[in-house]
Design an enzyme around this catalytic site. Structure first.
Site, PDB file in Angstrom:
ATOM      1  N   THR A 114       1.093  -1.280  -0.016  1.00  0.00           N
ATOM      2  CA  THR A 114      -0.033  -0.110   0.001  1.00  0.00           C
ATOM      3  C   THR A 114       0.768   1.247   0.203  1.00  0.00           C
ATOM      4  O   THR A 114       1.736   1.330   0.901  1.00  0.00           O
ATOM      5  CB  THR A 114      -0.925   0.042   1.190  1.00  0.00           C
ATOM      6  N   SER A 117       0.029   6.951  -0.340  1.00  0.00           N
ATOM      7  CA  SER A 117      -1.136   8.017  -1.015  1.00  0.00           C
ATOM      8  C   SER A 117      -2.464   7.109  -0.971  1.00  0.00           C
ATOM      9  O   SER A 117      -3.386   7.754  -1.386  1.00  0.00           O
ATOM     10  CB  SER A 117      -0.574   8.464  -2.266  1.00  0.00           C
ATOM     11  N   CYS A 118      -2.294   5.767  -0.952  1.00  0.00           N
ATOM     12  CA  CYS A 118      -3.496   5.102  -1.121  1.00  0.00           C
ATOM     13  C   CYS A 118      -3.621   4.010  -0.073  1.00  0.00           C
ATOM     14  O   CYS A 118      -2.719   3.101   0.021  1.00  0.00           O
ATOM     15  CB  CYS A 118      -3.545   4.517  -2.651  1.00  0.00           C
ATOM     16  N   GLY A 119      -4.745   3.755   0.566  1.00  0.00           N
ATOM     17  CA  GLY A 119      -4.960   2.861   1.659  1.00  0.00           C
ATOM     18  C   GLY A 119      -5.780   1.610   0.964  1.00  0.00           C
ATOM     19  O   GLY A 119      -6.022   0.638   1.731  1.00  0.00           O
ATOM     20  N   CYS A 121      -5.198   0.393  -2.155  1.00  0.00           N
ATOM     21  CA  CYS A 121      -4.482  -0.214  -3.406  1.00  0.00           C
ATOM     22  C   CYS A 121      -4.426  -1.632  -3.758  1.00  0.00           C
ATOM     23  O   CYS A 121      -4.441  -2.040  -4.417  1.00  0.00           O
ATOM     24  CB  CYS A 121      -3.065   0.297  -3.588  1.00  0.00           C
TER      25      CYS A 121
END
Length: 299
Positions: A114, A117-119, A121
């Site tokens: 992950t 910037s993205c939890g 993904c």
């Protein structure tokens, strides 16, 4: 424990002025592998610090646990024997759940790491994105004064110690919705990590569900942050920037109040306007009607 900040020589250039070389301070970004019972579950890029809270909050967000007594212990460990990473770098954390608590479903294991910037993904499917909360957020009776809510961004900014040094971290803070008291603030290179650290703090301090609280975030209100708030029983999510359309939809579905563009004395309420005490019932009804008409037009 790893460093939170690091120094690096940089070249500063201003057009038409003399170029200078000096030291600058950067926010540290390092991977954290989260294991449960020795089994790898996810790898997230984070700012070191409050890692146990981060892991605990992540497990709440994923629906693995929902109460403090379900989280037993956590310890840093080394990598696999016989490999170059067979050292305790404080970047691998193994969580032990309480006896009788089911291990995470194998489908939760992230196929890849992950990013900061993205939890979400590593989610394997669209269906896996939506996780049902153990708490009925819509039943929360909090009534929030708009003037009090407007003070939260300044309080959040004043508490961002590492941001002052680096300018490179997101922040999340939890406030008592009635008194305005800041209960906890966490910073991280990842906005979702900052929220997980706040939720993990609440879990390890026996405060879940977080009834009557407001989660204030320094950036935008994404779907993932709205979901994390819902999973922790938080009735109000406020952000200094914009929400996404899916975040607003989830807030309505969960019975949450979602506030965006909270700056100075102004704000935009995208869901749950009835919780804002200064909003009249007529205003709330008009907002709900407008939302329904918008849904019809989109359909």
């Amino acid at each position: 424990m790893g460093r939170i900040t690091a120094r690096r020589r940089v070249t500063r250039i201003s057009v038409g002025q003399r170029t200078s070389v000096r030291e600058d301070v950067l926010a540290v970004e390092e991977p954290l592998e989260i294991r449960v019972g020795g089994q790898s579950l996810a790898i997230t890029m984070r700012t070191p610090g409050h890692d146990i809270e981060l892991a605990a909050g992540f497990l709440v967000s994923e629906g693995v646990i929902s109460r403090g007594e379900q989280f037993s212990t956590a310890r840093y460990c080394a990598g696999a024997e016989g490999t170059d990473d067979n050292l305790n770098t404080y970047n691998i954390l193994d969580v032990t759940l309480a006896a009788g608590v089911p291990a995470p479903d194998p489908s939760l294991e992230r196929a890849f790491y992950t990013t900061s910037s993205c939890g979400l993904c590593g989610k394997a499917s669209i269906e896996a994105v939506r996780t049902k909360s153990a708490y009925e957020v819509g039943a929360d009776t909090l009534r929030l004064d708009a003037a009090l809510l407007a003070t939260f961004p300044d309080a959040l900014r004043a508490g961002q110690d590492v941001f002052d040094k680096t300018g490179g971290l997101h922040a999340a803070a939890l406030f008592n919705g009635e008194t305005g008291e800041m209960l906890v603030l966490r910073e991280d290179v990842g906005r979702h990590n900052a929220v997980d650290k706040v939720v993990g703090w609440a879990l390890t301090n026996g405060r879940l569900p977080l009834r009557g609280t407001v989660l204030m975030v320094s950036g935008r209100a994404s779907f993932e942050l709205t979901q994390k708030a819902s999973m922790a029983g938080i009735p109000v999510l406020a952000a200094v920037s914009a929400p996404s359309s899916l975040a607003a939809e989830l807030a309505v579905e969960a019975g949450m109040t979602l506030v965006g563009f909270l700056r100075g004395s102004s704000m935009v309420v995208y869901a749950g306007a009835e919780r804002i005490a200064n909003v009249t019932e007529a205003d709330a009804a008009a907002a709900a009607s407008a939302h329904q008409q918008q849904e019809v037009s989109v359909a």
